[in-house]
Write an enzyme that holds these catalytic residues in place. Structure first.
Site, mmCIF file in Angstrom:
data_model
loop_
_atom_site.group_PDB
_atom_site.id
_atom_site.type_symbol
_atom_site.label_atom_id
_atom_site.label_comp_id
_atom_site.label_asym_id
_atom_site.label_seq_id
_atom_site.Cartn_x
_atom_site.Cartn_y
_atom_site.Cartn_z
ATOM 1 N N LYS A 152 -13.912 -10.547 1.357
ATOM 2 C CA LYS A 152 -13.382 -11.842 1.762
ATOM 3 C C LYS A 152 -14.310 -12.952 1.268
ATOM 4 O O LYS A 152 -15.535 -12.816 1.289
ATOM 5 C CB LYS A 152 -13.248 -11.911 3.280
ATOM 6 C CG LYS A 152 -12.151 -11.007 3.848
ATOM 7 C CD LYS A 152 -10.772 -11.494 3.459
ATOM 8 C CE LYS A 152 -9.680 -10.694 4.141
ATOM 9 N NZ LYS A 152 -8.328 -11.202 3.796
ATOM 10 N N LYS A 253 3.306 -7.427 2.070
ATOM 11 C CA LYS A 253 3.043 -6.903 3.400
ATOM 12 C C LYS A 253 4.379 -6.775 4.108
ATOM 13 O O LYS A 253 5.190 -7.710 4.088
ATOM 14 C CB LYS A 253 2.103 -7.830 4.173
ATOM 15 C CG LYS A 253 0.739 -7.985 3.522
ATOM 16 C CD LYS A 253 -0.093 -9.056 4.203
ATOM 17 C CE LYS A 253 -1.424 -9.236 3.477
ATOM 18 N NZ LYS A 253 -2.185 -10.399 3.962
#
Length: 345
Positions: A152, A253
Site C-alpha cells: 500500500k 472485486k
C-alpha cells in the site's frame, strides 16, 4: 426457500492503513438460504467507502425477498437486481450457487464451466507501516511461500512509500511486487514516482490517480513505465467497457461488480483488448473470498488475501497461508464454518 441472516464482527490481526483510512475491524452479514434440506451461504461485509454498514446490509438483503422464489435457479435468474447494491447481489448469488452446488454434489467452479479446481498464487498485502515492520513482514511472508506482495502507498510523504518498497525488495528479493496507492496521487506525482518504483522492480500499480477521471487514468497508462490497473475507477461493467484497451488491467472485486457472473462478463468483455483481469477482494472471511477463488485461474493477478488479514477466520476451506488459494474438495463453495454465532433478530 427460507433465508436467515447473521451479523458478526471480523477483527483484523493488526491495523491495516491505506492512503485514505486505517481499518481494525469490519462487520460481516452472513446469508443462509435453505431449500429442501440443503443450506447455502453468502457473505457481505460493511464498507465505509461504499456507504454500507451492517444494518443497511441486513435491510437490503432482506428486501431481495428470497422466500418468494420456489427454487435457487429461479432466484438466480432474477439476479442481479437493480434495487440493491452490487455487494448485496454478490452475497445473494454466492449463497444460491453454494446451495445449488451442494444439492448437486459439485463445486461452484464446475457450475461456472471450469472442470478442474483452480489454484493460484495470491498477493499478500502490506499496509502503510514502519520500514522495520514492512521488512519483517516481507521476510516472514516470503519464507511462508508468498510469491507476490502488494504494498500500500499514499503516505503523506511519498518518499516514505519509496523507502518502504525499497526495504521490502531488499528483504524479499525474489517476490513479485504490486503497488496500490488507492488513488492518492496527482498526475504530476504519479509521473514523477512511477519510474522510481519501476526501477525497484514493481510489476504493476493499481489506481494511482483519484477515481472519477478515467480519461486521465487511461492517458497516464499510455506513458507509464509500469502497467496501470484500474480499481476504484472500474466498478461496473460499464466502467470497464470505457477502460478496456486503455489501461493494462482492471481489478474486479465481486462486491464491486455484483458477483461471479458479472465478473465473468467483465472477463469476456476485456478479452483481446490488451486489458487483463485482476481478481481482488475486500477484507472478509473465507466465506466471502470463496466465490472469487472459484474464478481465480481466469486472472493474471490474484489478490485474494482478505481472510488472511483477520485475527480469526470463522470459516475455512480456501487455504492461502502458504501463498496459494484453492477451493477444497467439498461441493458448493467448499467452505465450512468453524465458529458458531448467534442469529440476529
Amino acid at each position: 426457500m427460507k433465508a436467515r441472516l447473521r451479523t458478526v464482527r471480523l477483527e483484523l490481526a493488526e491495523p491495516l492503513r491505506i492512503s485514505r483510512s486505517t481499518m481494525t475491524a469490519r462487520d460481516a452479514v452472513w446469508l443462509c438460504v435453505e431449500h429442501e434440506g440443503v443450506t447455502g451461504y453468502g457473505e457481505a461485509v460493511s464498507s465505509v467507502y461504499y456507504g454500507l454498514d451492517a444494518d443497511t446490509l441486513v435491510r437490503l438483503i432482506s428486501a431481495v425477498g428470497l422466500e418468494r422464489f420456489a427454487d435457487p435457479e429461479s432466484a438466480l435468474e432474477a439476479l442481479p437486481s437493480r434495487a440493491v447494491p452490487p455487494a448485496v447481489n454478490a452475497a445473494v448469488e454466492s449463497a444460491l450457487l453454494d446451495l445449488v452446488g451442494k444439492r448437486d454434489g459439485v463445486p461452484v467452479h464446475r457450475l461456472l464451466g471450469t472442470p478442474n479446481p483452480p489454484g493460484v498464487a495470491t498477493a499478500r498485502t502490506i499496509g502503510i507501516t514502519s520500514l522495520a515492520h514492512a521488512a519483517a513482514e516481507a521476510r516472514r511472508l516470503a519464507a511462508s511461500g508468498f510469491e507476490v506482495l502488494k504494498v500500500k502507498a499514499g503516505a503523506s510523504d511519498p518518499e516514505d512509500d519509496v523507502e518502504r518498497v525499497r526495504v521490502i525488495r531488499d528483504a524479499a528479493p525474489r517476490v513479485r511486487l504490486l503497488l496500490d496507492p488507492n488513488g492518492a496521487w496527482s498526475v504530476p506525482e504519479a509521473e514523477r514516482l512511477l519510474p522510481r518504483f519501476a526501477a525497484l522492480g514493481v510489476e504493476a500499480v493499481e489506481q494511482p490517480l483519484p477515481p472519477g477521471d478515467p480519461d486521465a487514468l487511461g492517458a497516464l497508462a499510455e506513458r507509464s513505465p509500469l502497467p496501470v490497473i484500474a480499481d476504484e475507477d472500474a466498478v461496473s461493467v460499464a466502467d470497464v467497457r470505457r477502460l478496456a484497451g486503455r489501461v493494462h488491467g482492471v481489478n474486479v472485486k465481486l462486491a464491486k461488480c455484483g458477483g461471479v457472473r458479472a465478473a465473468l462478463r467483465i472477463a469476456e468483455l476485456i478479452e483481446g483488448s490488451g486489458t487483463e483481469l485482476m481478481l481482488g477482494c475486500l477484507t472478509a472471511s473465507s466465506l466471502g473470498l470463496a466465490p472469487a477463488v472459484h474464478l481465480a485461474d481466469r486472472a493474471r493477478w490474484a489478490d485474494l488475501d482478505g481472510h488472511l488479514l483477520l485475527a480469526h477466520d470463522p470459516w475455512r476451506g480456501i487455504g492461502g497461508a502458504d501463498g496459494f488459494v484453492r477451493p477444497s474438495a467439498l461441493p458448493g463453495l467448499g467452505v465450512e464454518e468453524v465458529t458458531a454465532h448467534a442469529d440476529v433478530a
